[in-house]
Every structure is written in structure tokens, then in C-alpha cells.
Design a protein around this motif. Structure first.
Motif, PDB file in Angstrom:
ATOM      1  N   LEU A 295       0.850  -1.186   0.000  1.00 59.29           N
ATOM      2  CA  LEU A 295       0.000   0.000   0.000  1.00 59.29           C
ATOM      3  C   LEU A 295       0.886   1.236   0.000  1.00 59.29           C
ATOM      4  CD1 LEU A 295      -2.464   1.860   0.845  1.00 59.29           C
ATOM      5  CD2 LEU A 295      -1.908   1.228   3.164  1.00 59.29           C
ATOM      6  N   ILE A 296       0.634   2.169  -0.936  1.00 55.58           N
ATOM      7  CA  ILE A 296       1.291   3.467  -0.855  1.00 55.58           C
ATOM      8  C   ILE A 296       0.504   4.277   0.161  1.00 55.58           C
ATOM      9  CG2 ILE A 296       2.011   5.533  -2.078  1.00 55.58           C
ATOM     10  CD1 ILE A 296       1.994   4.011  -4.625  1.00 55.58           C
ATOM     11  N   ASN A 297       1.081   4.458   1.312  1.00 55.29           N
ATOM     12  CA  ASN A 297       0.357   5.123   2.394  1.00 55.29           C
ATOM     13  C   ASN A 297       0.431   6.639   2.207  1.00 55.29           C
ATOM     14  OD1 ASN A 297      -0.820   5.847   4.738  1.00 55.29           O
ATOM     15  ND2 ASN A 297       0.819   5.125   6.066  1.00 55.29           N
ATOM     16  N   PHE A 298      -0.474   7.162   1.379  1.00 55.26           N
ATOM     17  CA  PHE A 298      -0.434   8.590   1.054  1.00 55.26           C
ATOM     18  C   PHE A 298      -0.597   9.464   2.291  1.00 55.26           C
ATOM     19  CE2 PHE A 298      -1.377   7.300  -3.342  1.00 55.26           C
ATOM     20  CZ  PHE A 298      -0.416   8.059  -3.974  1.00 55.26           C
ATOM     21  N   ALA A 299      -1.122   8.894   3.378  1.00 55.33           N
ATOM     22  CA  ALA A 299      -1.346   9.705   4.571  1.00 55.33           C
ATOM     23  C   ALA A 299      -0.065   9.891   5.378  1.00 55.33           C
ATOM     24  CB  ALA A 299      -2.418   9.063   5.440  1.00 55.33           C
ATOM     25  N   HIS A 300       0.999   9.189   5.004  1.00 60.13           N
ATOM     26  CA  HIS A 300       2.205   9.228   5.824  1.00 60.13           C
ATOM     27  C   HIS A 300       2.796  10.639   5.928  1.00 60.13           C
ATOM     28  CE1 HIS A 300       5.208   7.017   7.999  1.00 60.13           C
ATOM     29  NE2 HIS A 300       6.184   7.567   7.299  1.00 60.13           N
ATOM     30  N   GLY A 301       2.815  11.343   4.800  1.00 58.00           N
ATOM     31  CA  GLY A 301       3.320  12.715   4.809  1.00 58.00           C
ATOM     32  C   GLY A 301       2.491  13.606   5.707  1.00 58.00           C
ATOM     33  N   ASP A 302       1.205  13.305   5.803  1.00 53.93           N
ATOM     34  CA  ASP A 302       0.341  14.139   6.638  1.00 53.93           C
ATOM     35  C   ASP A 302       0.496  13.807   8.114  1.00 53.93           C
ATOM     36  OD1 ASP A 302      -1.237  15.677   4.551  1.00 53.93           O
ATOM     37  OD2 ASP A 302      -1.360  13.627   3.860  1.00 53.93           O
ATOM     38  N   ILE A 303       0.842  12.546   8.408  1.00 55.13           N
ATOM     39  CA  ILE A 303       1.163  12.201   9.799  1.00 55.13           C
ATOM     40  C   ILE A 303       2.358  13.036  10.244  1.00 55.13           C
ATOM     41  CG2 ILE A 303       2.042  10.360  11.293  1.00 55.13           C
ATOM     42  CD1 ILE A 303       0.417   8.395   9.679  1.00 55.13           C
ATOM     43  N   PHE A 304       3.304  13.149   9.352  1.00 58.10           N
ATOM     44  CA  PHE A 304       4.505  13.956   9.576  1.00 58.10           C
ATOM     45  C   PHE A 304       4.124  15.419   9.848  1.00 58.10           C
ATOM     46  CE2 PHE A 304       7.330  16.696   7.018  1.00 58.10           C
ATOM     47  CZ  PHE A 304       8.551  16.492   7.608  1.00 58.10           C
ATOM     48  N   MET A 305       3.197  15.927   9.031  1.00 57.55           N
ATOM     49  CA  MET A 305       2.754  17.320   9.214  1.00 57.55           C
ATOM     50  C   MET A 305       2.035  17.481  10.556  1.00 57.55           C
ATOM     51  SD  MET A 305      -0.370  19.101   8.950  1.00 57.55           S
ATOM     52  CE  MET A 305      -1.389  17.983   8.007  1.00 57.55           C
ATOM     53  N   VAL A 306       1.165  16.514  10.912  1.00 59.42           N
ATOM     54  CA  VAL A 306       0.426  16.604  12.167  1.00 59.42           C
ATOM     55  C   VAL A 306       1.405  16.594  13.346  1.00 59.42           C
ATOM     56  CG1 VAL A 306      -1.204  15.401  13.669  1.00 59.42           C
ATOM     57  CG2 VAL A 306      -1.694  15.624  11.256  1.00 59.42           C
ATOM     58  N   ALA A 307       2.459  15.776  13.249  1.00 56.43           N
ATOM     59  CA  ALA A 307       3.463  15.764  14.318  1.00 56.43           C
ATOM     60  C   ALA A 307       4.066  17.151  14.484  1.00 56.43           C
ATOM     61  CB  ALA A 307       4.548  14.746  13.989  1.00 56.43           C
ATOM     62  N   GLY A 308       4.342  17.820  13.361  1.00 59.69           N
ATOM     63  CA  GLY A 308       4.875  19.178  13.428  1.00 59.69           C
ATOM     64  C   GLY A 308       3.920  20.134  14.105  1.00 59.69           C
ATOM     65  N   LEU A 309       2.639  20.027  13.731  1.00 61.16           N
ATOM     66  CA  LEU A 309       1.639  20.927  14.311  1.00 61.16           C
ATOM     67  C   LEU A 309       1.481  20.688  15.808  1.00 61.16           C
ATOM     68  CD1 LEU A 309      -1.450  21.328  11.971  1.00 61.16           C
ATOM     69  CD2 LEU A 309       0.167  23.045  12.738  1.00 61.16           C
ATOM     70  N   MET A 310       1.487  19.396  16.202  1.00 62.01           N
ATOM     71  CA  MET A 310       1.325  19.088  17.629  1.00 62.01           C
ATOM     72  C   MET A 310       2.466  19.704  18.423  1.00 62.01           C
ATOM     73  SD  MET A 310      -0.289  15.333  18.078  1.00 62.01           S
ATOM     74  CE  MET A 310       0.849  14.360  17.161  1.00 62.01           C
ATOM     75  N   MET A 311       3.648  19.634  17.842  1.00 59.22           N
ATOM     76  CA  MET A 311       4.823  20.209  18.507  1.00 59.22           C
ATOM     77  C   MET A 311       4.618  21.709  18.723  1.00 59.22           C
ATOM     78  SD  MET A 311       7.695  19.240  19.658  1.00 59.22           S
ATOM     79  CE  MET A 311       8.894  20.268  20.485  1.00 59.22           C
ATOM     80  N   VAL A 312       4.071  22.365  17.684  1.00 61.22           N
ATOM     81  CA  VAL A 312       3.824  23.802  17.794  1.00 61.22           C
ATOM     82  C   VAL A 312       2.891  24.099  18.971  1.00 61.22           C
ATOM     83  CG1 VAL A 312       2.714  25.759  16.665  1.00 61.22           C
ATOM     84  CG2 VAL A 312       4.210  24.255  15.355  1.00 61.22           C
ATOM     85  N   TYR A 313       1.811  23.325  19.077  1.00 58.83           N
ATOM     86  CA  TYR A 313       0.826  23.607  20.113  1.00 58.83           C
ATOM     87  C   TYR A 313       1.322  23.202  21.500  1.00 58.83           C
ATOM     88  CZ  TYR A 313      -2.613  25.100  16.767  1.00 58.83           C
ATOM     89  OH  TYR A 313      -3.268  25.810  15.812  1.00 58.83           O
ATOM     90  N   PHE A 314       1.976  22.017  21.585  1.00 61.53           N
ATOM     91  CA  PHE A 314       2.389  21.540  22.903  1.00 61.53           C
ATOM     92  C   PHE A 314       3.531  22.363  23.480  1.00 61.53           C
ATOM     93  CE2 PHE A 314       0.664  17.113  21.823  1.00 61.53           C
ATOM     94  CZ  PHE A 314      -0.594  17.524  22.209  1.00 61.53           C
ATOM     95  N   SER A 315       4.399  22.872  22.595  1.00 63.92           N
ATOM     96  CA  SER A 315       5.551  23.585  23.119  1.00 63.92           C
ATOM     97  C   SER A 315       5.148  24.885  23.808  1.00 63.92           C
ATOM     98  CB  SER A 315       6.544  23.871  21.999  1.00 63.92           C
ATOM     99  OG  SER A 315       5.949  24.731  21.073  1.00 63.92           O
ATOM    100  N   THR A 316       3.961  25.399  23.460  1.00 59.19           N
ATOM    101  CA  THR A 316       3.516  26.604  24.164  1.00 59.19           C
ATOM    102  C   THR A 316       2.878  26.246  25.501  1.00 59.19           C
ATOM    103  OG1 THR A 316       1.421  26.483  23.001  1.00 59.19           O
ATOM    104  CG2 THR A 316       3.088  27.937  22.070  1.00 59.19           C
TER     105      THR A 316
END
Lengths: 361, 294
Positions: free
Chosen positions: B37-58
């Protein structure tokens, strides 16, 4: 029902549709969302059917449709901007190289031909690949095309990464319906021809099809080129609808959207693709619009509703369709008068049976 | 040597980017190896991890935020597999791929909703975003850490796959789904583990990737995701060393092209490289040969 009756019915239905659209335009205000949905829906129907020809009928998993739409849109725009407007559009490139304008129908066909030519060149290496590899290679080509059209050196032709605008657009909803209708009719004719049967044979089993004497490469190429031709035409229509073109809009996300439309309609059903493109556009642009507005009902602030929520709900709906309703709206069935009449007859037939009426049919 | 000295900053950046792509590419290649399976959502998991970091770090100190982000990323990968892919296990492969596209669409729209479409400032992480000097080049410390960390993680992963029980089960499942099931391997557990490892690496990759950039937008995952996938295909999909080599090649080439002033074409080049490889060697550099069964 014989064939003649069926085509008479179809002609009447098409004529009725156009009369209905004409009357709608006369009665409703031109700012109505309905027209947005109808115009965009007709354009997406064409590109969805063209992708379906490739994915659903030939079994080639291609993800390059946005790239071919881009070629179509640019070709149309480049050749129809009136010479007097060119200096303004190509302000960074001294008015561009091309200093003439073609009539709209010619430019539409040219848009298709340009996309088809590119498809032929791309197909030569890529169509030897299979399955996922084909998908990712066509996706890659779409990205390459996007980069080339944004290249500064080609600025005198493509205006670089700037907008193309001031080309003729359509005002009436009848125009996209007519063009899409003709194109979809052509695709249906192709699918019902011996070529179409060869496509379906390739979809079912490549090796068996080859053993039956079908030239794989030739038919795959044919399907790829024709699909791209119509994607190009729809790209030109989209340019007309938007009145501006910019390469950066034709991302792979656009192909995914079209693919989702095809899946929701049913892979391998032209009727399904048409229906679902209208539904898709109506849902994403119109019916779910209320979710974006902050709503207060008698002092109670409805939670979650704010800008962007519409798209979240919409993508949840899509996921539900993909997971629980895998066949889509139509599966691989097509619209037919017999099926429609059967649909209406069924309740009556049941009632007749319940009465214990004429059992021998 | 002159070429080397002039391009040192770009080569360094390329190695760093390559390491980040490698961490994402491993997730792709492992999932593809097992599920096809080409997991097209994988790049977005990566993006969500970035966003979570933004919110949690504050909301909390970094030493708490980073583990939490990694844990939640892993959870996200696990949930996506259970909800969107597991019900389709016996469906045609195209349905699963479309489900993946649907998940990607959903994650992007959710991110759009949460952020309101604005780019969110990524927090500077002390120590790894400090400026250092190497030879003639000035760069962030993350540039040096990334390749080292990547290689350490890859070695650990290869050991896991070669010598542990779960690794053996993974290899068995990727070879033959049905037979593995008959041999008593709980394939659902194996697939979940694959997604967990893949998401963890994507989470680490996002920490390193976004430190180099200023902001996270909902579409931030699309391009790195695609590039990482290209890297996985380039190296021969299903092969972890292949994915890493492919990622480094792509990262370095891309960086050099940007350095030469051809930024418009850096993405296009990646795909051109992919197509050349696919046409010349359809299974990638280290890919296994597949044969058609009639």
C-alpha cells in the motif's frame, strides 16, 4: 424497448435538460450558488469521466490528470488572449511572443490536442510500468509539467509564475454543459466500441488479453492519449470558469479530488462519475456551507462551527463512503431507460402481486 | 576540491534533508513491503506531528512536549491503520490506496480547521538548532545530528528486523500474507507494529525537518511525503537500506540544484530522476525482482 425508442427518449431528455437550464438562467439571479455548482460540476464531470476511462475501464492507475488539465488550461489561455490585452497580461515579458488570438472552439480543440501530445510523449516510457509504479510516475510527470510551466525562461509564452487572464470566458451555464456533454458522449461511444471492449479486457486480465491478440501497448496508449485529450479540454473549461489560470493551482491534490469523485461515483461507471461530480461540488461548495458560519441559536453558541469545519465534515463523509460504501453510487452499472422504468415499476409490481393479480408475466 | 568547498553548505544541507527524507521513507517502504500500500497519509502524519509540537511547546516545557508528540504521532498512525486500512484488508488494493488518499485529505482539512490556514511558528529547540561552523560553512547543529541519528535508527531497525521475533514475523508477512497467518502469526499485530515504527520515525523526522523551517502549514507534509516516497521507490520499495540511500541521493541532488539557482526545478528533478530509474530498473536500485504469475 428497441434501440430507436431509446435514442428518441435520450434526445428528448437532453433537450429537456437544456430547456430547463435555459429557464433557470432566466428566472434565478445569476449570483445563485446553483450556477456555480452546475458549471463546475459539468467541468468536473468531464474530467472525472476521462479519468474513469483510464482507471475504471482500462485499469491503468494514473494520477496525472491535473497535469493534463494544466496543459489544456494554459494552451487555451495562451491562444485566446486578445492581442490588445497581451501587453497588460504579459507585463513582465514585453507582451509575450504570440500576438494573435484563435477563436474559442479552435482553442478548445487545441487544448485537448496539446494535452494529448504530451500524453503520447509521456506514455512512451511510462506505460511500460505497472500498477503503483505507473501511478507514482504519472504523478511525478504532473509535478514536472507544473514546474516547467512556471519556469521564467518560458515566460514570453506561459507568463512564468504569473496569472494568465483576460481571455474569453463563458457566462451561460449552457456552454460547459454543451461541451462536456459532447465530450462525454464521445467517450461513451468509444467505450461501447470494439476499442472499449479491448480496454475492458485489459482491465480484467492483461495477460489473457494479450493472448487473445490485443496489443497491450497500443490500447493502453490509446486510452491514455484520449483520456488526456478530454482532461485538456476540461482544463480549458476550468480556465474559462475561473477566468484566470495559474500553474500553482494544479497540484496533485486536484488529481486526488478527481479520483475521489470517480470512486464515489463508482469505478467503471460513466453515469456514476457524472452524478458524483455534481454531488461532490454541491456538497463542498454549497450544501455544507452553513458549517463554516458561526451559528448562535437562541443564545446557544453551536460548538465547532467555524471557518474550515465544512471541509472536515466533508472529508469524514468521503471516508465513510470509501470505507462502507465501496461500490460508490453506481458500482459499475450504467444508466439505462430500462433500469429507470424498472425502478418506477417495482413498487407497482409488488402491489399487483400482493393483490394476487395476474401472476403470469 | 574547489567545487566541494563552494558547495559545502549545500552538500551539508542536502545530507541533512536526505536524513529527514530517509526517516519518512522508511515508514513508506515498511508499509509497502507488508501491505503493498502506498500510504499517502504518511506525509500528513509527519505534518500533524509538526503541528502538535507547535501547540504543545507553548503549553509545556520541551522535555515533556517532545515525548508526548512522539507518543501521539505513534497513536495516530496506529488509529489510522485500525480505522481506515484494517476494514479493507480483503478489498482490492486500489480501495486501500483511495482510503489512504481520503485519510490524507481528512488530516489536511483538520489541520486547516485547527490552524485556520495560517502558518504556525515552529518552536526553536535548544541545542539542536544552535549555529555551528564546519569548515567554510555555517549551519545549524541539526544538520550534523540528522545523518548520524538516521544511521543509528536505521541500524537499530535492521537489527530489529533481522534478529527479533517481531522482525521475523514482519519478514514472513511481507513474503506471504496468507501463509504467515496459517503459521500462527498474528498479522494484525505485525501490521500495527509496522505502522507504529513508521509513525515514530516520521515523528522524529518532523522534529528535525521543521527545526530548519520557520513554519508549519496544513500542506507542509505533502511535498516531503511525496519526495520520501520517491526516495523509497528509488531505492527499491520494501528495502530499508535502499530507502535510506535513495533519500540521501535525492536530498543532496535537490540541495545542489537549489544551490545552482534552479529552485523551480528542484521538485521536478526529483520526479525526473524517479522516472528515469523506473524506466531503466523498474524495481528500483535494491528492489527484488517480481515475476508475473499467469
Amino acid at each position: 424497448m428497441d434501440k430507436k425508442m431509446k435514442s428518441i427518449y435520450s434526445l428528448i431528455a437532453v433537450a429537456a435538460l437544456f430547456v430547463f437550464l435555459f429557464l433557470l438562467e432566466r428566472t434565478l439571479p445569476s449570483t445563485s450558488m446553483l450556477f456555480t455548482v452546475l458549471k463546475k460540476g459539468a467541468i468536473y464531470a468531464l474530467v472525472a469521466v476521462s479519468l474513469n476511462l483510464l482507471n475504471g475501464f482500462t485499469g491503468l492507475f494514473s494520477l496525472g490528470q491535473a497535469g493534463f488539465m494544466l496543459i489544456g488550461a494554459y494552451t487555451y489561455a495562451i491562444f485566446t488572449i486578445p492581442p490588445q490585452a497581451r501587453a497588460q497580461v504579459y507585463q513582465y515579458f514585453d507582451g509575450g511572443i504570440i500576438q494573435f488570438a484563435l477563436p474559442v472552439p479552435v482553442a478548445l480543440v487545441l487544448a485537448g490536442l496539446a494535452a494529448a501530445t504530451f500524453a503520447f510523449l509521456i506514455g512512451l516510457p511510462v506505460l511500460r510500468l505497472k500498477g503503483d509504479y505507473l501511478a507514482i510516475a504519472t504523478l511525478g510527470f504532473a509535478e514536472i509539467i507544473r514546474a516547467i510551466f512556471q519556469w521564467d525562461k518560458l515566460g514570453p509564452i506561459t507568463n512564468g509564475s504569473n496569472l494568465l487572464r483576460k481571455f474569453p470566458a463563458f457566462s451561460s451555464v449552457l456552454f460547459p454543459f454543451a461541451v462536456s456533454g459532447i465530450c462525454i458522449a464521445l467517450i461513451v461511444l468509444l467505450i461501447n466500441s470494439s476499442f472499449g471492449r479491448a480496454f475492458k479486457a485489459i482491465r480484467e486480465d492483461e495477460i489473457a488479453a494479450e493472448a487473445m491478440g490485443i496489443s497491450l501497448f497500443k490500447h493502453k496508449m490509446l486510452s491514455f492519449v484520449i483520456s488526456s485529450f478530454f482532461a485538456g479540454v476540461s482544463g480549458a473549461l476550468l480556465a474559462m470558469y475561473q477566468t484566470t489560470v495559474q500553474a500553482s493551482a494544479f497540484k496533485s491534490a486536484m488529481t486526488y479530488e478527481i479520483l475521489l469523485i470517480v470512486v464515489i461515483g463508482g469505478i467503471g461507471s460513466v453515469t456514476g462519475s457524472c452524478l458524483s461530480s455534481f454531488l461532490f461540488i454541491a456538497c463542498s461548495e454549497w450544501w455544507l456551507r452553513f458549517l463554516d458560519a458561526e451559528t448562535v441559536i437562541s443564545g446557544f453558541h453551536v460548538p465547532l462551527l467555524r471557518s474550515g469545519f465544512r471541509k472536515v465534515v466533508f472529508s469524514v463523509i468521503i471516508m465513510c463512503v470509501v470505507l462502507f460504501y465501496r461500490q460508490g453510487i453506481m458500482g459499475d452499472r450504467e444508466f439505462s431507460w430500462k433500469g429507470l422504468i424498472g425502478l418506477f415499476k417495482k413498487p407497482f409490481a409488488k402491489r399487483a402481486k400482493a393483490k394476487g393479480g395476474a401472476a403470469h408475466e | 576540491m574547489k567545487f566541494f568547498n563552494e558547495n559545502l553548505p549545500y552538500i551539508l544541507a542536502g545530507i541533512s534533508v536526505g536524513g529527514q527524507y530517509a526517516l519518512i521513507a522508511i515508514g513508506y517502504t515498511m508499509v509497502y513491503g507488508i501491505l503493498r500500500l502506498i500510504n499517502f497519509a504518511h506525509g500528513d502524519i509527519f505534518m500533524v506531528a509538526g503541528l502538535m509540537m507547535v501547540y504543545f511547546s507553548t503549553a509545556m516545557p520541551l522535555y515533556a512536549a517532545i515525548p508526548l508528540v512522539l507518543a501521539l504521532t505513534v497513536l495516530l498512525g496506529f488509529v489510522i491503520e485500525r480505522v481506515a486500512y484494517k476494514p479493507l484488508r480483503n478489498a482490492p488494493r486500489m480501495s486501500i490506496m483511495i482510503s489512504a488518499i481520503g485519510v490524507s485529505y481528512l488530516l489536511q482539512n483538520m489541520a486547516l480547521y485547527v490552524t485556520g490556514g495560517l502558518a504556525k511558528q515552529y518552536p526553536p529547540i535548544p541545542w539542536i538548532s544552535d549555529i555551528i561552523n564546519i569548515g567554510t560553512a555555517t549551519t545549524k547543529r541539526v544538520t550534523v545530528i540528522t545523518p548520524v541519528l538516521t544511521i543509528v535508527l536505521v541500524v537499530a531497525l535492521v537489527i530489529l528486523i533481522k534478529y527479533t521475533k517481531i522482525g521475523m514475523a514482519m519478514r514472513a508477512v511481507s513474503r506471504d500474507f496468507e501463509t504467515a497467518r496459517l503459521m500462527g502469526i498474528k498479522i494484525n499485530n505485525v501490521i500495527s507494529t509496522t505502522f507504529i515504527i513508521g509513525s515514530l520515525l516520521a515523528g522524529v523526522g518532523s522534529l528535525l525537518y521543521f527545526t530548519n523551517y520557520t513554519g508549519v502549514v496544513p500542506t507542509a507534509g505533502a511535498m516531503p511525503g511525496l519526495k520520501a516516497f520517491v526516495a523509497a521507490v528509488f531505492g527499491g520499495i520494501g528495502s530499508i537500506p535502499g530507502a535510506v540511500v535513495g533519500a540521501f541521493i535525492i536530498g543532496i541532488c535537490e540541495s545542489l540544484i537549489k544551490g545552482a539557482g534552479w529552485t523551480t526545478f528542484s521538485d521536478a528533478f526529483t520526479f525526473a530522476l524517479l522516472i528515469v530509474i523506473l524506466v531503466a530498473k523498474p524495481t528500483g536500485l535494491f528492489g527484488e525482482k517480481t515475476t508475473d504469475k499467469v
